[in-house]
Design an enzyme around this catalytic site. Structure first.
Site, PDB file in Angstrom:
ATOM      1  N   LYS A  49       0.817  -1.214   0.000  1.00 32.21           N
ATOM      2  CA  LYS A  49       0.000   0.000   0.000  1.00 32.21           C
ATOM      3  C   LYS A  49       0.852   1.266   0.000  1.00 32.21           C
ATOM      4  O   LYS A  49       0.385   2.330  -0.430  1.00 32.21           O
ATOM      5  CB  LYS A  49      -0.940   0.007   1.198  1.00 32.21           C
ATOM      6  CG  LYS A  49      -1.751  -1.256   1.373  1.00 32.21           C
ATOM      7  CD  LYS A  49      -2.515  -1.662   0.124  1.00 32.21           C
ATOM      8  CE  LYS A  49      -3.340  -2.908   0.391  1.00 32.21           C
ATOM      9  NZ  LYS A  49      -4.022  -3.418  -0.802  1.00 32.21           N
ATOM     10  N   TYR A 263     -12.508 -14.651   3.676  1.00 30.88           N
ATOM     11  CA  TYR A 263     -11.561 -13.551   3.843  1.00 30.88           C
ATOM     12  C   TYR A 263     -11.087 -13.476   5.295  1.00 30.88           C
ATOM     13  O   TYR A 263     -11.903 -13.497   6.234  1.00 30.88           O
ATOM     14  CB  TYR A 263     -12.202 -12.224   3.447  1.00 30.88           C
ATOM     15  CG  TYR A 263     -11.248 -11.057   3.583  1.00 30.88           C
ATOM     16  CD1 TYR A 263     -10.395 -10.727   2.542  1.00 30.88           C
ATOM     17  CD2 TYR A 263     -11.173 -10.332   4.757  1.00 30.88           C
ATOM     18  CE1 TYR A 263      -9.490  -9.680   2.667  1.00 30.88           C
ATOM     19  CE2 TYR A 263     -10.280  -9.286   4.892  1.00 30.88           C
ATOM     20  CZ  TYR A 263      -9.442  -8.963   3.846  1.00 30.88           C
ATOM     21  OH  TYR A 263      -8.549  -7.942   3.983  1.00 30.88           O
ATOM     22  N   TYR A 289      -3.298 -12.437   2.984  1.00 26.58           N
ATOM     23  CA  TYR A 289      -2.960 -12.184   1.568  1.00 26.58           C
ATOM     24  C   TYR A 289      -1.800 -13.057   1.091  1.00 26.58           C
ATOM     25  O   TYR A 289      -2.005 -14.002   0.328  1.00 26.58           O
ATOM     26  CB  TYR A 289      -2.631 -10.702   1.358  1.00 26.58           C
ATOM     27  CG  TYR A 289      -3.855  -9.821   1.378  1.00 26.58           C
ATOM     28  CD1 TYR A 289      -4.524  -9.502   0.200  1.00 26.58           C
ATOM     29  CD2 TYR A 289      -4.346  -9.307   2.571  1.00 26.58           C
ATOM     30  CE1 TYR A 289      -5.663  -8.702   0.212  1.00 26.58           C
ATOM     31  CE2 TYR A 289      -5.479  -8.510   2.597  1.00 26.58           C
ATOM     32  CZ  TYR A 289      -6.132  -8.208   1.418  1.00 26.58           C
ATOM     33  OH  TYR A 289      -7.248  -7.426   1.437  1.00 26.58           O
TER      34      TYR A 289
END
Length: 338
Positions: A49, A263, A289
Site C-alpha cells: 500500500k 476472507y 494475503y
C-alpha cells in the site's frame, strides 16, 4: 508511460529487492523462484500500500486536505500504512475497520495492525461485517466537512486509478531489475484482493510492451468477479495514463482456489505455506494475503503449472505485522507448538 506527470510523495524505500529463493525452489523441484520484496517498502513496516499511497497522499496534499479517511478489515495492512503516512504528513486519520472475519480472539481485535494503527495516532471506528463501508466513509466525510474540515477519502486498499499508479511503477521497476540481471520473467504471481496491485502490474507490463504475464491469487472473490473487477480498474488506469486499450480482458487472470474458508480466515495450506517460507527462506508472510498467494504458488508448482527452468517472480505485498493477531491459528501455546 511518464509517471513524473502525476503528483507523488516519496514515502517508500525503492527499489525494493528482487531476490532468488533457492532453497524453496529446490524444495519444490522447480521452477526458479524469485521474490520481489515489497514487504520492504519501509513505511510502518512496509507493504504494497505504500507504493499506492505515494500517489494518493500527494493528491490529498494537492487538494489541501487536513484529514484522510479510509476503510478495511480489522487487521488491515492498508489502514496501518495509511495511518503512518498521515502521521508523517501531519494529517488527521480516521480508519473505518470492518469485522469481516468475525474472530473473537483478543489478539485479533487488539494486537497486530490494530496496535500499530493506534501507535500512529489514528482514530479507529469499528463496524460489523457486511456494512457498506464506502457509504460509511462518505457519511463521516460529510460530518467532517460540516465541521469545517477538509477530508480526503482513500479507497479501500488504495485501489483506484491514482493508487494503481504505484504498481504501474512497480512493473517498470521490476522490468529494469530483470533487464539488469539478464532475467527473463515467465510469470509474476501475487495476492489479489482490492484489485489495485494487479491492475497496476497488468497495466504496467502491457502498457510498456513487455507482455509479462501476471497471475493474481484471489483472497476473497470468485474468479470471474475478481478478474472483472481487476479489468475494469486496469482499463481506467490505462486511460488515466494515456494508453487506452493497452489492457485486454484476457490479460487479467486470477485463481480463486486458495481462498479457503473466507476472507481473513487462513486455511491449512495457508499456514503450511507461511511455515515453508519461514523455514526455507527466512521470509515472513501474511495470513490473509501473501500466505494464500504462496499456497497457490506452491500448489501450482507441484502440479507442474510452470516449466522447471521458468523464472517465476512472487511479489511479496507485505503484512507480516498481522501474524501477531493470528497466534491461535498456528497452535502456538505457552508450552510449545501443538
Amino acid at each position: 508511460m511518464h509517471l513524473a506527470r502525476f503528483p507523488r510523495l516519496r514515502l517508500a524505500h525503492l527499489p525494493t529487492p528482487l531476490e532468488p529463493m533457492e532453497r524453496l525452489s529446490a524444495e519444490l523441484g522447480g521452477p526458479n523462484l524469485w521474490i520481489k520484496r515489497d514487504d520492504c517498502t519501509g513505511l510502518a513496516g512496509g507493504g504494497n500500500k505504500t507504493r499506492k499511497l505515494e500517489f494518493l497522499m500527494a493528491d490529498a496534499v494537492e487538494r489541501r486536505a487536513d484529514t484522510v479517511i479510509t476503510q478495511g478489515a480489522t487487521q488491515s495492512n492498508h489502514a496501518r500504512q495509511t495511518a503512518a503516512a498521515a502521521a508523517k504528513l501531519d494529517l488527521q486519520c480516521h480508519l473505518l475497520l470492518e469485522d469481516r472475519a468475525a474472530l473473537p480472539d483478543e489478539d485479533y481485535r487488539c494486537n497486530g495492525n490494530v496496535l500499530l494503527d493506534r501507535l500512529h495516532g489514528a482514530t479507529l471506528h469499528g463496524y460489523p461485517g457486511g456494512t457498506d463501508m464506502n457509504a460509511a466513509m462518505e457519511e463521516l466525510a460529510g460530518k467532517l466537512r460540516d465541521g469545517g474540515g477538509k477530508p480526503y477519502i482513500v479507497p479501500g486498499g488504495g485501489s483506484n486509478e491514482i493508487g494503481a499508479l504505484g504498481y504501474v511503477n512497480c512493473a517498470l521497476e521490476l522490468l529494469q531489475q530483470a533487464n539488469d540481471a539478464g532475467l527473463e520473467i515467465a510469470q509474476v504471481v501475487h495476492a489479489t484482493g482490492s484489485t489495485g496491485t494487479q491492475a497496476g502490474l497488468v497495466t504496467g507490463f502491457r502498457g510498456s510492451g513487455s507482455g509479462v504475464p501476471v497471475l493474481g491469487i484471489s483472497v476473497r472473490a470468485a474468479r470471474d468477479a475478481q478478474e472483472e473487477s481487476v479489468f475494469r480498474l486496469a482499463e481506467r488506469t490505462a486511460e488515466y495514463l494515456g494508453v487506452p486499450g493497452a489492457v485486454r480482458r484476457d490479460h487479467v487472470v486470477a485463481d480463486s482456489d486458495y481462498v479457503g474458508p473466507g476472507y481473513g480466515l487462513p486455511a491449512p495450506d495457508t499456514l503450511a505455506a507461511i511455515r515453508l517460507f519461514a523455514r526455507t527462506e527466512g521470509i515472513l508472510l501474511h495470513p490473509v494475503y501473501t500466505g494464500k498467494a504462496a499456497a497457490g504458488l506452491i500448489a501450482l508448482a507441484r502440479k507442474g503449472r510452470f516449466a522447471a527452468d521458468d523464472n517465476v517472480v512472487f511479489v511479496h505485498t507485505g503484512g507480516a505485522q498481522a501474524l501477531f493477531a493470528y497466534r491461535g491459528s498456528f497452535g502456538f501455546t505457552d508450552q510449545g507448538e501443538s
